[in-house]
Design a protein around this motif. Structure first.
Motif: not given
Length: 123
Positions: A1-30
């Protein structure tokens, strides 16, 4: 997942999103769209009239109606745990941590969801 430079989210949350959406990449955008920070002003314009039906939201560029700032400050104090003086500062240009914007966006989504459930229960 490429983190948008204007979106500053905690690292732990980014890892959670990656883990939860690894089989459905479109959900990352959501997830990322959902986590776009929301300013205290934006949140209050939407929710203060709902939470406090007797308080009117201000029109853009106009002064706040009577009771609006007090209701906004007290509501945000209860939701965030910050002091009145800290919350009041947010409305006058004082900076706040980026996670506050994420918290307000999450509360916005939860409140919208709650309203949707209430409406569907009535039908």
């Amino acid at each position: 997942m490429k983190q948008n430079q204007t979106l500053n989210i905690p690292r732990w949350l980014a890892k959670f999103i990656l883990n939860e959406t690894k089989s459905q990449p479109n959900n990352q955008q959501i997830f990322l769209a959902i986590l776009e920070p929301m300013s205290p002003e934006e949140w209050c314009r939407i929710w203060i009239p709902v939470i406090h039906p007797d308080v009117e939201a201000p029109y853009p560029g106009e002064r706040s109606p009577t009771g609006y700032m007090k209701a906004s400050i007290m509501t945000l104090c209860k939701l965030t745990g910050y002091s009145e003086s800290t919350v009041e500062g947010w409305f006058y240009g004082k900076s706040y941590h980026h996670t506050l914007g994420i918290l307000l966006r999450c509360l916005h989504i939860l409140f919208q969801f709650q309203r949707t459930i209430k409406i569907s229960d009535k039908t």
